[in-house]
Design an enzyme around this catalytic site. Structure first.
Site, PDB file in Angstrom:
ATOM      1  N   PHE A   5      35.528  28.899  29.280  1.00 22.14           N
ATOM      2  CA  PHE A   5      36.208  30.177  29.457  1.00 22.14           C
ATOM      3  C   PHE A   5      35.581  31.243  28.572  1.00 22.14           C
ATOM      4  O   PHE A   5      35.187  30.961  27.433  1.00 22.14           O
ATOM      5  CB  PHE A   5      37.689  30.069  29.063  1.00 22.14           C
ATOM      6  N   ASP A   6      35.506  32.451  29.087  1.00 20.40           N
ATOM      7  CA  ASP A   6      35.418  33.603  28.209  1.00 20.40           C
ATOM      8  C   ASP A   6      36.750  33.691  27.476  1.00 20.40           C
ATOM      9  O   ASP A   6      37.779  33.222  27.983  1.00 20.40           O
ATOM     10  CB  ASP A   6      35.175  34.867  29.043  1.00 20.40           C
ATOM     11  N   CYS A   7      36.762  34.296  26.306  1.00 22.91           N
ATOM     12  CA  CYS A   7      38.008  34.345  25.537  1.00 22.91           C
ATOM     13  C   CYS A   7      38.743  35.673  25.684  1.00 22.91           C
ATOM     14  O   CYS A   7      39.834  35.739  26.247  1.00 22.91           O
ATOM     15  CB  CYS A   7      37.707  34.065  24.064  1.00 22.91           C
TER      16      CYS A   7
ATOM     17  N   THR B 174      40.039  37.205  29.104  1.00 20.45           N
ATOM     18  CA  THR B 174      40.348  36.090  30.002  1.00 20.45           C
ATOM     19  C   THR B 174      41.536  35.287  29.474  1.00 20.45           C
ATOM     20  O   THR B 174      42.532  35.100  30.167  1.00 20.45           O
ATOM     21  CB  THR B 174      39.120  35.174  30.169  1.00 20.45           C
TER      22      THR B 174
ATOM     23  N   LYS C 243      26.753  38.379  25.486  1.00 20.99           N
ATOM     24  CA  LYS C 243      26.799  38.415  26.937  1.00 20.99           C
ATOM     25  C   LYS C 243      26.840  39.887  27.373  1.00 20.99           C
ATOM     26  O   LYS C 243      27.466  40.681  26.686  1.00 20.99           O
ATOM     27  CB  LYS C 243      28.035  37.684  27.458  1.00 20.99           C
TER      28      LYS C 243
END
Length: 227
Positions: free
Chosen positions: A9-11, A14, A146
């Site tokens: 997961f992105d944190c 998200t 990212k």
């Protein structure tokens, strides 16, 4: 039921409601100075300046401080220090659906986080999450932000050939780099955005982690709840 072994997961955005946390930090500053507060204006400026500050790698605490300074300058907010935004991160909370979905998924999958943040800051955030993670890759680990590819390349190196899907809210920061590397992705499309590129289609496109968990577990067979 999916055959994925790993779900990463992105944190922030998200799992964690970072827009609420950012807005609250700036609203507190505005109230202290007696100036009006416009949430949409603050978030628009934040997104603009964060993108510019992450062109080259520096620690995320420094990114937040530099962004806070620039936003305050534009809004006419005066303060003796601009650390208030970075200091507020430890108080940013999960979305209402986050922990319940993670607990469901953790029963049969290995979970990971790929995040544009420092290790110590993510450690503070993880206190609000109720599962353990088997893999962590931060911007500090790979000296990159990212949508650069280093987070995903490092995760791919550690996960090796196991079946893996990455779930994230940001189309630009996560879905597009996953597509470039051939990594399967799920779009946690909390803001109900439309697909920007017909050639880049995540396997799942839904509004929250509850629906994503349903899809992973086979409760809901529709992967494209938002078209």
């Amino acid at each position: 039921m999916s055959n994925y072994i790993w779900i990463t997961f992105d944190c922030y955005g998200t799992l964690i409601d970072w827009e609420l946390g950012i807005a609250a930090a700036f609203e507190k500053m505005a109230m202290a100075t007696g100036l009006p507060f416009n949430r949409n204006q603050v978030l628009k400026l934040y997104r603009k300046y964060e993108k510019e500050e992450e062109v080259q790698y520096r620690r995320y605490r420094d990114v937040l401080t530099r962004v806070a300074r620039r936003v305050c300058f534009d809004l006419g907010l005066q303060t003796a220090t601009y650390d208030f935004l970075a200091d507020s991160l430890q108080r940013w909370r999960p979305f209402p659906d986050t922990n319940a979905a993670l607990q469901r998924l953790a029963r049969k999958h290995k979970l990971g986080i790929l995040s544009n943040v420092d290790n110590d800051m993510l450690a503070q955030t993880r206190k609000h999450l109720t599962v353990n993670f088997d893999l962590i890759v931060t911007a500090e680990d790979v000296s990159s932000y990212k949508p650069g590819l280093k987070h995903f390349e490092e995760a791919k190196r550690k996960i090796a050939n196991a079946d893996w899907i990455h779930a994230a809210q940001s189309y630009v920061h996560d879905i597009l780099p996953c597509n470039r590397l051939g990594i399967e992705s799920a779009w946690i499309n909390r803001t109900h955005e439309t697909l920007k590129d017909n050639d880049v289609k995540p396997l799942f496109n839904g509004p929250d982690l509850y629906r994503f968990a349903n899809w992973i577990e086979g409760v809901d067979s529709s992967p494209n709840l938002l078209g």
